[in-house]
Write a protein that holds these residues in place. Structure first.
Motif, PDB file in Angstrom:
ATOM      1  N   THR A 289      40.671  36.561  27.754  1.00 31.74           N
ATOM      2  CA  THR A 289      39.768  37.197  28.710  1.00 31.74           C
ATOM      3  C   THR A 289      38.355  36.681  28.481  1.00 31.74           C
ATOM      4  O   THR A 289      37.977  36.361  27.347  1.00 31.74           O
TER       5      THR A 289
ATOM      6  N   VAL B 269      40.942  36.908  33.422  1.00 31.47           N
ATOM      7  CA  VAL B 269      42.014  37.059  32.427  1.00 31.47           C
ATOM      8  C   VAL B 269      43.062  35.997  32.735  1.00 31.47           C
ATOM      9  O   VAL B 269      43.295  35.649  33.897  1.00 31.47           O
TER      10      VAL B 269
ATOM     11  N   ARG C  61      49.864  39.165  32.685  1.00 27.23           N
ATOM     12  CA  ARG C  61      50.859  38.867  31.646  1.00 27.23           C
ATOM     13  C   ARG C  61      52.274  39.069  32.173  1.00 27.23           C
ATOM     14  O   ARG C  61      53.177  38.277  31.895  1.00 27.23           O
TER      15      ARG C  61
ATOM     16  N   CYS D  89      47.078  36.253  25.468  1.00 31.50           N
ATOM     17  CA  CYS D  89      46.337  36.052  26.708  1.00 31.50           C
ATOM     18  C   CYS D  89      44.882  35.812  26.322  1.00 31.50           C
ATOM     19  O   CYS D  89      44.533  35.861  25.142  1.00 31.50           O
TER      20      CYS D  89
ATOM     21  N   ALA E 221      44.918  42.585  33.309  1.00 31.84           N
ATOM     22  CA  ALA E 221      45.521  41.749  32.264  1.00 31.84           C
ATOM     23  C   ALA E 221      47.012  42.030  32.126  1.00 31.84           C
ATOM     24  O   ALA E 221      47.811  41.111  31.938  1.00 31.84           O
TER      25      ALA E 221
ATOM     26  N   VAL F 293      41.881  43.448  27.590  1.00 32.11           N
ATOM     27  CA  VAL F 293      43.198  42.903  27.250  1.00 32.11           C
ATOM     28  C   VAL F 293      44.313  43.869  27.622  1.00 32.11           C
ATOM     29  O   VAL F 293      45.396  43.453  28.049  1.00 32.11           O
TER      30      VAL F 293
END
Length: 282
Positions: free
Chosen positions: A216, A228, A265, A214, A261, A256
């Motif tokens: 940020t 994010v 995800r 991912c 986040a 994260v």
């Protein structure tokens, strides 16, 4: 009553109600459910398996699984390799799968994820795809009290300074993406360059995204805004879209491993699975 009157005819026997078909229908439903378990089990273990292995996987006896495999073979959903005697996914199932993949449009499947993120986190969120000029927002969702930002559906995001762009840069291994990033870096001001790693910024960003799965950002693309972003993969394992959440830096946690986040995800992964993505990590 007149004694000379003829006797009344006997009443007809009551009609026998038709036998209930509910048990029969339920049996057919159960048979279909078991057939789907066998079919999905074969797909789950790689699309090719021996009778013994498949029976063990679905938790049924080999004799029972064999009966269902015979029916599935009649419909072309399963085939059998004459050399190895292993069962494999059949041609009819491949046609069904191809039809489903043609309908696997990432924007449509991402829309429920955006709504869930908007309502559960009360953040602005959007889904973007890689366009000719860069990451392009396709669907935009705002909470009841939106954050004022100058991006909307159709906006093209930075590959280097936005969380959305960094996901594409890190996970979409295409020469075109690298070229766009190189051109963007060359045209950037010294002030913008100072927000990036000093040495080989493009490669450093790529490594960071691949490690975290991912991206940020905090006050890099839009001052006072943090974001994010996480990748959406298609059935080939290619990044086909990116889901992003953003908010005012003071009240938005871009960590994260933070709540936002993690939620982004999770929704991106769920969307990927709906597009036929097979997670190599399970």
């Amino acid at each position: 009553m007149n004694q000379n009157s003829p006797p009344s005819p006997p009443s007809p026997p009551p009609e026998t109600p038709p036998p209930s078909r509910v048990p029969e229908r339920r049996q057919r439903v159960q048979s279909a459910e078991t057939g789907m378990v066998v079919l999905k089990g074969l797909a789950a273990i790689g699309g090719s398996a021996s009778l013994t292995a498949l029976a063990a996987h679905v938790g049924e006896s080999p004799a029972k699984v064999h009966r269902y495999l015979a029916s599935l073979m009649q419909e072309g959903l399963v085939d059998q390799d004459i050399t190895t005697q292993r069962y494999v996914l059949g041609p009819e199932l491949i046609r069904i799968g191809l039809a489903a993949m043609r309908q696997a449009e990432p924007i449509r499947h991402a829309e429920p994820a955006l709504i869930r993120l908007r309502e559960s986190l009360e953040v602005t969120c959007f889904v973007a795809v890689m366009g000719n000029r860069g990451p392009t927002i396709m669907r935009f969702e705002e909470p009841g009290l939106p954050v004022t930002v100058n991006v909307r559906a159709g906006s093209v995001m930075s590959l280097l300074w936005s969380a959305t762009g960094r996901v594409f840069l890190g996970l979409l291994d295409e020469a075109r993406v690298r070229q766009l990033a190189t051109e963007e870096l060359a045209a950037a001001s010294d002030e913008m360059r100072a927000l990036l790693p000093a040495a080989d910024p493009i490669e450093v960003l790529r490594r960071e995204v691949r490690a975290a799965r991912c991206a940020t950002v905090k006050d890099t693309y839009l001052r006072g805004i943090s974001a994010v972003a996480a990748p959406v993969f298609d059935f080939t394992g290619r990044v086909c879209a990116v889901i992003t959440a953003l908010g005012a830096t003071g009240g938005f946690d871009p960590a994260v491993d933070g709540k936002i986040a993690s939620a982004v995800r999770r929704e991106a992964h769920a969307t990927s699975l709906r597009l036929g993505y097979v997670d190599p990590g399970g």
